[in-house]
Design an enzyme around this catalytic site. Sequence first.
Site, PDB file in Angstrom:
ATOM      1  N   ARG A  86       0.824  -1.220   0.000  1.00  0.00           N
ATOM      2  CA  ARG A  86       0.000   0.000   0.000  1.00  0.00           C
ATOM      3  C   ARG A  86       0.853   1.263   0.000  1.00  0.00           C
ATOM      4  NH1 ARG A  86      -1.710   1.785   6.057  1.00  0.00           N
ATOM      5  NH2 ARG A  86      -0.209   0.495   7.159  1.00  0.00           N
ATOM      6  N   SER A 142      -5.040   5.699   5.456  1.00  0.00           N
ATOM      7  CA  SER A 142      -4.655   4.286   5.500  1.00  0.00           C
ATOM      8  C   SER A 142      -4.251   3.753   4.134  1.00  0.00           C
ATOM      9  CB  SER A 142      -5.831   3.448   6.025  1.00  0.00           C
ATOM     10  OG  SER A 142      -6.209   3.905   7.305  1.00  0.00           O
ATOM     11  N   GLU A 156     -18.966   3.809   0.007  1.00  0.00           N
ATOM     12  CA  GLU A 156     -18.162   3.119  -1.001  1.00  0.00           C
ATOM     13  C   GLU A 156     -18.878   2.994  -2.347  1.00  0.00           C
ATOM     14  OE1 GLU A 156     -18.779   1.927   2.071  1.00  0.00           O
ATOM     15  OE2 GLU A 156     -16.848   2.345   3.016  1.00  0.00           O
ATOM     16  N   ARG A 166      -1.832  -4.252   3.781  1.00  0.00           N
ATOM     17  CA  ARG A 166      -1.422  -3.339   4.848  1.00  0.00           C
ATOM     18  C   ARG A 166      -0.039  -3.692   5.404  1.00  0.00           C
ATOM     19  NH1 ARG A 166      -1.630  -3.886  10.341  1.00  0.00           N
ATOM     20  NH2 ARG A 166      -1.757  -1.963  11.549  1.00  0.00           N
TER      21      ARG A 166
END
Lengths: 319, 335
Positions: free
Chosen positions: A11, A38, A59, A168
Amino acid sequence: MTMDDTSKATRAAYGETLVELADEGVDVVAVDADLAGSTTTKKLGAAYPMRLVDVGIAEQNMIDVAAGLSLSGKIAFTGSFAVFGTGRAYDQIRNTVCYSKLDVKIAPTHAGISVGPDGGSHQMLEDISLMRGLPNMRVLVPSDYHAAKAAIRLAVATPGPVYVRMGRASVPRIYGADYRMEWERAIVLREGVDVTIAACGIEVAQALMAADALAERGIDAEVIDVPSIKPLPAADILASIRKTGCVVTAEEHSVIGGLGAAVAELTAEHLPVFLERVGMRDSFGTSGSLPELLTCFELDAPAIVRAVTRVRARCHRTL
Amino acid sequence: MQPYGSVEGARVEALAQMEVNVEKDVAEKVGTPEGTDGSERVAAIEMADAPLKAMSMRRDIIAMLALAGSGHPGGSLSATDIVAELYFGGILTHDHDRPTDPARDRFILSKGHAAPVLYAALAEDGYFPLSELSTLRKLHSRLQGHPDSKVLPGVEVSTGSLGQGLSIAAGLALGLMSSGGDREKGMVPTVFALLGDGEIEEGQVWEAVMFSAHQHLGNLVAIIDNNDLQIDGRCSELLGLTGIAERFRAFNWHVLEVDGHDSVALNGVLSQAKAYTKGPVAVIARTVKGKGVSFMEDQVEWHGKAPSADQAAVAFGELGGMPGWYSECIEGGRA
């Protein structure tokens, strides 16, 4: 190409690469849903405020706003976590992005079990399956930071919908900064003759560790990285299997509909061989640290070694 | 023998009467030619073109659905006057010879099941031949059951799954605004989205409503085709969907309400909506489902059912005749 100790999450490549592309004059925009920090799309917004649109926790709207932006001539990336950015907005991806064949890149982060402590609700393990089934959609699963950068650039260079799956967790470095990803190409990271291990995403590093362990036992494994899940590098995969005679797939995803399923479909049709799939076995995840989860769900290097042992035993029984 | 000879006669009569009414309307609104400057007169006549086109579009809709044997007449007919006003009332800036002109205004049919009304407008305008309307819902037709932007010029984006069009329109409006670099009207194309009232039961619509107001999308207009009917009944009864204008106002939208079958009023409101630059505008158009065909009006069963050939004949009688392309089709034995 071998692993070194430099760990970075896939990411981390996202926002950085979008900024580079914007610097180069590419008309990229990102639409995120309250997770711009994030996913790292916030970096694009920091450099180019007009190029990041945060739609809030919405979303479905995120995907279709990106669709609209693409209709105005921009290359639109979407964010959020994989679980929401694909599953919650599947109909928007299907009926607008794919059906109209728009220049929207679905590139959520936090895919797979490596989200860790957030638990089963957040560990998206069916996204490859969902995206792979969509007409007009292409699917990329990068295995490290530089691969993620290359995947984003390949998505930009390819008109139409592309899914880029990012995670992540920090993963070991596999590629150098000069790596260029190609459609329908697998990368042979380690040559071998006894078994093919075809892996994607964070499982590529596990596969390389498994190959080291297998070498100690005298088993010469070939490890191939398959970032292009759709279209699948059929020729490269079959070439490797013709040499080794059996295959183990490894992915941080359900064995239903992911890389393992794609390779099984390919070999069943073109080169029937014994195959073992390492992946989530039709279950949700659970809270835990990444190393704990990899062991718990049999996704770690020892699990790949066991799968290799099983598949070779089956080969030998039939010889 | 002409099976629909009498209907054809009625059509000519109805058209003649309509032209008289239109002239009267124009005279009432802008005075006699001598009393106004030329531009107002031209604008008024252009505006007056819409009701005539709406009549043709209604005939097209009935004809194409009768030939297709399936489809959605109710919501197509309720939206006909709105769509006619957009395309033929001088509201949308567009050119059928340049369907991808960057400067064009955009129209997104969010209620994609009303595809026939969009196809009728595009064909009447010249995006494709009227005769192609006979291919609706047939194998390999560009006129898919719901609009497919990949195959048909003039369709901005594929729709059909309800609740998505306003989000797409919002993203497009935002993109056009940032590309244009100027929020002043005239510099940036306007994006119109047509939604059904039942459609706004989809939660995503309200995600888009919040987003559009927050982004001050002054080049976005949402038109709600408020016929108060959805497949399972009245919107007001099924989910208590009333006070739509108040709901949009509560989300900081500029709201205009209008009789969705009054051409002159519609033209005024749509012009105002396009000219408004401070934020998104919702036009709540009160309509009658199945408008123009007596046996379909306000009847929920005509949401998604095609008329038989006999029913179509009755409808043509009320709409001033059958379309020329349809009679050619019938005579050619293609029905």
